[in-house]
Write a protein that holds these residues in place. Sequence first.
Motif, PDB file in Angstrom:
ATOM      1  N   PRO A 155      28.059  15.081  56.047  1.00 52.66           N
ATOM      2  CA  PRO A 155      27.693  16.417  56.539  1.00 52.66           C
ATOM      3  C   PRO A 155      28.378  17.536  55.753  1.00 52.66           C
ATOM      4  O   PRO A 155      29.478  17.334  55.217  1.00 52.66           O
ATOM      5  CB  PRO A 155      28.193  16.415  57.987  1.00 52.66           C
ATOM      6  N   PRO A 156      27.747  18.706  55.674  1.00 56.02           N
ATOM      7  CA  PRO A 156      28.362  19.816  54.948  1.00 56.02           C
ATOM      8  C   PRO A 156      29.536  20.414  55.729  1.00 56.02           C
ATOM      9  O   PRO A 156      29.613  20.227  56.955  1.00 56.02           O
ATOM     10  CB  PRO A 156      27.225  20.837  54.850  1.00 56.02           C
ATOM     11  N   ASP A 157      30.403  21.138  55.027  1.00 57.24           N
ATOM     12  CA  ASP A 157      31.584  21.760  55.668  1.00 57.24           C
ATOM     13  C   ASP A 157      31.170  22.621  56.858  1.00 57.24           C
ATOM     14  O   ASP A 157      31.847  22.690  57.873  1.00 57.24           O
ATOM     15  CB  ASP A 157      32.319  22.651  54.663  1.00 57.24           C
ATOM     16  N   LEU A 158      30.032  23.273  56.642  1.00 54.14           N
ATOM     17  CA  LEU A 158      29.492  24.169  57.650  1.00 54.14           C
ATOM     18  C   LEU A 158      29.355  23.487  59.011  1.00 54.14           C
ATOM     19  O   LEU A 158      29.654  24.074  60.051  1.00 54.14           O
ATOM     20  CB  LEU A 158      28.106  24.556  57.132  1.00 54.14           C
ATOM     21  N   ASP A 177       8.333  29.258  69.590  1.00 57.00           N
ATOM     22  CA  ASP A 177       8.707  27.986  70.192  1.00 57.00           C
ATOM     23  C   ASP A 177       9.858  27.374  69.374  1.00 57.00           C
ATOM     24  O   ASP A 177       9.725  27.195  68.155  1.00 57.00           O
ATOM     25  CB  ASP A 177       7.500  27.033  70.193  1.00 57.00           C
ATOM     26  N   ALA A 178      10.978  27.066  70.059  1.00 56.13           N
ATOM     27  CA  ALA A 178      12.188  26.653  69.334  1.00 56.13           C
ATOM     28  C   ALA A 178      11.982  25.331  68.597  1.00 56.13           C
ATOM     29  O   ALA A 178      12.440  25.170  67.458  1.00 56.13           O
ATOM     30  CB  ALA A 178      13.360  26.557  70.293  1.00 56.13           C
ATOM     31  N   LEU A 179      11.280  24.391  69.246  1.00 59.12           N
ATOM     32  CA  LEU A 179      11.078  23.087  68.608  1.00 59.12           C
ATOM     33  C   LEU A 179      10.218  23.223  67.351  1.00 59.12           C
ATOM     34  O   LEU A 179      10.542  22.667  66.288  1.00 59.12           O
ATOM     35  CB  LEU A 179      10.421  22.118  69.604  1.00 59.12           C
ATOM     36  N   LEU A 180       9.161  24.014  67.485  1.00 59.09           N
ATOM     37  CA  LEU A 180       8.265  24.217  66.355  1.00 59.09           C
ATOM     38  C   LEU A 180       9.014  24.937  65.224  1.00 59.09           C
ATOM     39  O   LEU A 180       8.870  24.594  64.043  1.00 59.09           O
ATOM     40  CB  LEU A 180       7.062  25.058  66.817  1.00 59.09           C
ATOM     41  N   ARG A 181       9.833  25.901  65.607  1.00 63.41           N
ATOM     42  CA  ARG A 181      10.588  26.641  64.605  1.00 63.41           C
ATOM     43  C   ARG A 181      11.578  25.727  63.882  1.00 63.41           C
ATOM     44  O   ARG A 181      11.749  25.816  62.664  1.00 63.41           O
ATOM     45  CB  ARG A 181      11.346  27.796  65.273  1.00 63.41           C
ATOM     46  N   LEU A 182      12.215  24.848  64.657  1.00 60.94           N
ATOM     47  CA  LEU A 182      13.158  23.899  64.053  1.00 60.94           C
ATOM     48  C   LEU A 182      12.446  23.009  63.038  1.00 60.94           C
ATOM     49  O   LEU A 182      12.955  22.767  61.930  1.00 60.94           O
ATOM     50  CB  LEU A 182      13.802  23.053  65.151  1.00 60.94           C
ATOM     51  N   LEU A 183      11.241  22.544  63.413  1.00 60.18           N
ATOM     52  CA  LEU A 183      10.489  21.654  62.515  1.00 60.18           C
ATOM     53  C   LEU A 183      10.055  22.390  61.243  1.00 60.18           C
ATOM     54  O   LEU A 183      10.195  21.875  60.138  1.00 60.18           O
ATOM     55  CB  LEU A 183       9.265  21.082  63.239  1.00 60.18           C
ATOM     56  N   VAL A 184       9.547  23.623  61.428  1.00 60.47           N
ATOM     57  CA  VAL A 184       9.092  24.396  60.262  1.00 60.47           C
ATOM     58  C   VAL A 184      10.283  24.737  59.355  1.00 60.47           C
ATOM     59  O   VAL A 184      10.213  24.585  58.127  1.00 60.47           O
ATOM     60  CB  VAL A 184       8.358  25.683  60.723  1.00 60.47           C
ATOM     61  N   ALA A 185      11.395  25.183  59.985  1.00 62.34           N
ATOM     62  CA  ALA A 185      12.586  25.547  59.194  1.00 62.34           C
ATOM     63  C   ALA A 185      13.109  24.330  58.436  1.00 62.34           C
ATOM     64  O   ALA A 185      13.491  24.435  57.260  1.00 62.34           O
ATOM     65  CB  ALA A 185      13.660  26.115  60.104  1.00 62.34           C
ATOM     66  N   SER A 186      13.125  23.161  59.103  1.00 62.86           N
ATOM     67  CA  SER A 186      13.612  21.948  58.435  1.00 62.86           C
ATOM     68  C   SER A 186      12.704  21.596  57.264  1.00 62.86           C
ATOM     69  O   SER A 186      13.184  21.278  56.167  1.00 62.86           O
ATOM     70  CB  SER A 186      13.656  20.773  59.404  1.00 62.86           C
ATOM     71  N   ALA A 187      11.374  21.658  57.494  1.00 61.05           N
ATOM     72  CA  ALA A 187      10.433  21.297  56.427  1.00 61.05           C
ATOM     73  C   ALA A 187      10.602  22.242  55.232  1.00 61.05           C
ATOM     74  O   ALA A 187      10.574  21.809  54.075  1.00 61.05           O
ATOM     75  CB  ALA A 187       9.010  21.363  56.958  1.00 61.05           C
ATOM     76  N   ARG A 188      10.798  23.530  55.514  1.00 62.13           N
ATOM     77  CA  ARG A 188      10.982  24.484  54.407  1.00 62.13           C
ATOM     78  C   ARG A 188      12.281  24.226  53.659  1.00 62.13           C
ATOM     79  O   ARG A 188      12.332  24.299  52.436  1.00 62.13           O
ATOM     80  CB  ARG A 188      10.979  25.907  54.950  1.00 62.13           C
ATOM     81  N   SER A 189      13.347  23.924  54.412  1.00 54.62           N
ATOM     82  CA  SER A 189      14.634  23.623  53.762  1.00 54.62           C
ATOM     83  C   SER A 189      14.500  22.391  52.874  1.00 54.62           C
ATOM     84  O   SER A 189      15.019  22.366  51.745  1.00 54.62           O
ATOM     85  CB  SER A 189      15.711  23.351  54.816  1.00 54.62           C
ATOM     86  N   LEU A 190      13.813  21.384  53.380  1.00 57.02           N
ATOM     87  CA  LEU A 190      13.668  20.141  52.616  1.00 57.02           C
ATOM     88  C   LEU A 190      12.809  20.372  51.372  1.00 57.02           C
ATOM     89  O   LEU A 190      13.107  19.849  50.292  1.00 57.02           O
ATOM     90  CB  LEU A 190      13.048  19.049  53.483  1.00 57.02           C
ATOM     91  N   ILE A 216      20.950  18.725  61.173  1.00 57.54           N
ATOM     92  CA  ILE A 216      21.792  18.668  59.965  1.00 57.54           C
ATOM     93  C   ILE A 216      22.542  17.334  59.905  1.00 57.54           C
ATOM     94  O   ILE A 216      22.617  16.689  58.851  1.00 57.54           O
ATOM     95  CB  ILE A 216      22.765  19.864  59.937  1.00 57.54           C
ATOM     96  N   LEU A 217      23.078  16.922  61.068  1.00 59.13           N
ATOM     97  CA  LEU A 217      23.821  15.660  61.113  1.00 59.13           C
ATOM     98  C   LEU A 217      22.891  14.481  60.775  1.00 59.13           C
ATOM     99  O   LEU A 217      23.253  13.582  60.009  1.00 59.13           O
ATOM    100  CB  LEU A 217      24.411  15.477  62.508  1.00 59.13           C
ATOM    101  N   LEU A 218      21.695  14.517  61.321  1.00 63.10           N
ATOM    102  CA  LEU A 218      20.721  13.449  61.083  1.00 63.10           C
ATOM    103  C   LEU A 218      20.342  13.392  59.604  1.00 63.10           C
ATOM    104  O   LEU A 218      20.304  12.302  58.996  1.00 63.10           O
ATOM    105  CB  LEU A 218      19.476  13.714  61.939  1.00 63.10           C
ATOM    106  N   LEU A 219      20.093  14.550  59.028  1.00 63.62           N
ATOM    107  CA  LEU A 219      19.738  14.596  57.604  1.00 63.62           C
ATOM    108  C   LEU A 219      20.883  14.067  56.753  1.00 63.62           C
ATOM    109  O   LEU A 219      20.676  13.327  55.786  1.00 63.62           O
ATOM    110  CB  LEU A 219      19.440  16.045  57.192  1.00 63.62           C
ATOM    111  N   ALA A 220      22.112  14.471  57.131  1.00 57.97           N
ATOM    112  CA  ALA A 220      23.279  14.027  56.362  1.00 57.97           C
ATOM    113  C   ALA A 220      23.418  12.519  56.433  1.00 57.97           C
ATOM    114  O   ALA A 220      23.656  11.855  55.422  1.00 57.97           O
ATOM    115  CB  ALA A 220      24.533  14.703  56.903  1.00 57.97           C
ATOM    116  N   TRP A 221      23.248  11.976  57.627  1.00 59.74           N
ATOM    117  CA  TRP A 221      23.467  10.543  57.804  1.00 59.74           C
ATOM    118  C   TRP A 221      22.358   9.700  57.200  1.00 59.74           C
ATOM    119  O   TRP A 221      22.602   8.602  56.738  1.00 59.74           O
ATOM    120  CB  TRP A 221      23.656  10.231  59.289  1.00 59.74           C
ATOM    121  N   THR A 222      21.123  10.219  57.237  1.00 59.26           N
ATOM    122  CA  THR A 222      20.054   9.414  56.643  1.00 59.26           C
ATOM    123  C   THR A 222      20.132   9.427  55.123  1.00 59.26           C
ATOM    124  O   THR A 222      19.632   8.525  54.466  1.00 59.26           O
ATOM    125  CB  THR A 222      18.649   9.913  57.073  1.00 59.26           C
TER     126      THR A 222
END
Lengths: 213, 234
Positions: A76-79, B41-54, B221-227
């Motif tokens: 995980p990042p520092d953040l 919608d928070a769930l939808l926003r989380l999914l869209v934000a994650s997809a854009r980050s990825l 973030i934790l899930l992405l880091a661990w996978t």
Amino acid sequence: MRRGLPGWLVWVLGLALALGLPGATWKGAAPPAFPWQSLLPAAGAVAALAAAAPLLAWLGGPDLARRRPLALLEAPPDLLWAALILALWPAAWGPPGFQGWLLAFLAAALPGEVRWLAQALPPERPFPEAWGKAAVRRARRLVLFRLWRRWLAARLPVWLTATLVLERVLGLPGLGTDWLTRVAVRDRLGLAGWVLVLAGLWALSHARTEDAA
Amino acid sequence: MKGRLLFLGGLLLPDLALDPFLGSLAPSLRHPLGTDDLGRDALLRLLVASARSLGFASACALLALMLALLLAWRGRRTASALSALRSLPPLLFLLPLAAVAGGLSLTATGLLLGALAAPHLEPALRARIETFRQSPAWALERTLGAPWPSTLRRWAPWGWQQAAALFPTAWITALWGEATLAALGLGPGPGHDSLGRLLAEELPRLGSDPSPLGWSALAAILLLAWTSAGPARA
């Protein structure tokens, strides 16, 4: 020296950029005083890390670099560590402050540093493992002693960046924030001082690399 | 690598519609994580934000790997300069740039992150390429005096294969780089929703009143880091 010339040119360029940083503040702001009060906590945190990481690498040996739990802690990042401390810190204890920052710093930096050192340890099979545990421990100690100064010099700038993120998230002024403030008020001399410190650290780690080569 | 490249499509996702009259709703069946302050919608926003980050991380990683390949192949004389660039913390370098430019656009952030990640990827790539340079195959290529377009056609896929092995490292570096910059308020503006931007909005309330969206962003973030974690990370 000639081999290191392009590297020095990068630092000269960095120095020129710091001294020639364009822009001005709307109101002439005085450069901030150096946060001397943060120096001791930062030195304490670095000392804790500088002692704990080699100790764990010494205990775990080169196999530690391939351990899955360590990789999971490092990923995980520092953040995230700072945000988790912020979210999980009991309200009754007051703001996280230095203790929270130290906890986040060690959580963010320690796993990566342990793996960095464990990876640098030479393989132990068949030797010195065949000579017994005492020989293994001695071999690890000798390698880590030799590596320690160079590792410290090479990793300090990285920790400084981690510190900036943690300070911003936890709202704690420190060394990283000092750089940020100097950029904001366009304190060119102060930034040049920082660049010189970073260049000095690079020179220290680089000199040791050339010695080793 | 191919799976991660699919995320490039995330950059094309449209913005979610705003409805401030439905802002800050509690979780319900209709909105499992509730809504954010602007009624999304928070769930939808989380999914869209994650997809854009990825998607952004995939684009940055591609750029970083191409630059690293070029540096590893041609940059023997600049090894010392690359070492100096590696010891310059990227965040400290980006701060003055963002201040001078009055913030960084999405393209500028991507280009800078790619350029800053390349020197860090170069040593691992150089080690692979140096082995090849000392091989009989390369010696034969040089002896026969093959023209460079033909050499490039034959060996470029192999070179890219070597670079592709470092794609996960480049990808995660870009992902955390953008998230950190956005969380510090230095990333692309509100037009680009991302995990970092979500965190930047949620950080002030994490200490006192964490919302389901804040917790979900941390969990993502934790899930992405661990996978993406592996002991072989460079």
